[in-house]
Design a protein around this motif. Sequence first.
Motif, PDB file in Angstrom:
ATOM      1  N   ALA A  27       0.824  -1.220   0.000  1.00  0.00           N
ATOM      2  CA  ALA A  27       0.000   0.000   0.000  1.00  0.00           C
ATOM      3  C   ALA A  27       0.856   1.267   0.000  1.00  0.00           C
ATOM      4  N   GLY A  28       1.857   1.323   0.890  1.00  0.00           N
ATOM      5  CA  GLY A  28       2.705   2.508   0.953  1.00  0.00           C
ATOM      6  C   GLY A  28       3.470   2.732  -0.330  1.00  0.00           C
ATOM      7  N   GLY A  29       3.967   1.654  -0.923  1.00  0.00           N
ATOM      8  CA  GLY A  29       4.706   1.761  -2.176  1.00  0.00           C
ATOM      9  C   GLY A  29       3.829   2.244  -3.318  1.00  0.00           C
ATOM     10  N   LEU A  30       2.582   1.779  -3.355  1.00  0.00           N
ATOM     11  CA  LEU A  30       1.652   2.216  -4.403  1.00  0.00           C
ATOM     12  C   LEU A  30       1.320   3.699  -4.249  1.00  0.00           C
ATOM     13  N   ILE A  31       1.069   4.133  -3.022  1.00  0.00           N
ATOM     14  CA  ILE A  31       0.750   5.550  -2.780  1.00  0.00           C
ATOM     15  C   ILE A  31       1.885   6.441  -3.264  1.00  0.00           C
ATOM     16  N   ARG A  32       3.122   6.053  -2.930  1.00  0.00           N
ATOM     17  CA  ARG A  32       4.281   6.844  -3.365  1.00  0.00           C
ATOM     18  C   ARG A  32       4.435   6.805  -4.884  1.00  0.00           C
ATOM     19  N   ALA A  33       4.238   5.635  -5.472  1.00  0.00           N
ATOM     20  CA  ALA A  33       4.418   5.473  -6.921  1.00  0.00           C
ATOM     21  C   ALA A  33       3.423   6.325  -7.704  1.00  0.00           C
ATOM     22  N   TYR A  34       2.152   6.257  -7.326  1.00  0.00           N
ATOM     23  CA  TYR A  34       1.139   7.031  -8.055  1.00  0.00           C
ATOM     24  C   TYR A  34       1.301   8.529  -7.807  1.00  0.00           C
ATOM     25  N   GLY A  35       1.705   8.896  -6.604  1.00  0.00           N
ATOM     26  CA  GLY A  35       1.976  10.309  -6.326  1.00  0.00           C
ATOM     27  C   GLY A  35       3.153  10.812  -7.137  1.00  0.00           C
ATOM     28  N   ASN A  36       4.231  10.010  -7.196  1.00  0.00           N
ATOM     29  CA  ASN A  36       5.418  10.407  -7.965  1.00  0.00           C
ATOM     30  C   ASN A  36       5.125  10.485  -9.462  1.00  0.00           C
ATOM     31  N   ALA A  37       4.327   9.544  -9.960  1.00  0.00           N
ATOM     32  CA  ALA A  37       3.985   9.559 -11.390  1.00  0.00           C
ATOM     33  C   ALA A  37       3.178  10.815 -11.729  1.00  0.00           C
ATOM     34  N   THR A  38       2.295  11.220 -10.816  1.00  0.00           N
ATOM     35  CA  THR A  38       1.510  12.447 -11.015  1.00  0.00           C
ATOM     36  C   THR A  38       2.415  13.666 -11.027  1.00  0.00           C
ATOM     37  N   THR A  39       3.335  13.733 -10.076  1.00  0.00           N
ATOM     38  CA  THR A  39       4.267  14.863  -9.991  1.00  0.00           C
ATOM     39  C   THR A  39       5.123  14.969 -11.250  1.00  0.00           C
ATOM     40  N   GLU A  40       5.611  13.831 -11.740  1.00  0.00           N
ATOM     41  CA  GLU A  40       6.424  13.825 -12.965  1.00  0.00           C
ATOM     42  C   GLU A  40       5.626  14.345 -14.155  1.00  0.00           C
TER      43      GLU A  40
END
Length: 213
Positions: free
Chosen positions: A109-122
């Motif tokens: 869960a934590g890894g997914l939250i970071r991944a989707y947040g980072n993809a949005t920021t990029e």
Amino acid sequence: MLATYFTVKQTAIEEIIIQKSRFIGHVARVETEEEAQQFIQEIKKKHNAATHNCSAYMIGEHDQIQKANDDGEPSGTAGVPMLEVLKKKNLKDTVIVVTRYFGGIKLGAGGLIRAYGNATTEALQGSGIVKRQLMQGISITVAYTLLGKLENVLRQSDYILETINYLEKVEFIVYVKTGEEDSFQDWIIDLTSDQATLLQTDQKYVEIDVEPK
């Protein structure tokens, strides 16, 4: 109409790889929920073989429409963190879709939250962000004897000199921030010794690039 607000500059696509999974962020400016849904469906059709196409959008002057969709990812691990990035950057009229091609390694869960947040920021960095400033158009008509003086001071000012029309007299079309019309008109009257005719014209948004943080 809002005096100012922030939104994305242009449509953009950015990709990141996390633990062998591909995360592709697609961002666009939209004005209605229908446009947002149409954009989401276009991405889903383009990436119909993807594991997930998660989405989020913020629309309206007062963010009246806010939606997040996990598209099969564990609840709250994709769409919500994507929406939170839009909120943090105070963006309006913006839709984001993050496509995931699963690479075989579960992120938790934590890894997914970071991944989707980072993809949005990029994706937002690829798009760029603009500040839309509502401005009032003002027509200034003067004799040709004031042409050089007025053009020079307007070009050196913070006001936007959009057009000069060379007619029987000279007409300047200038845009000023809403709320500053009276002080601008007083300035022109003083500058021209009350020899100018001023009329308010249209209002429009002018876009100013915002430096990424």
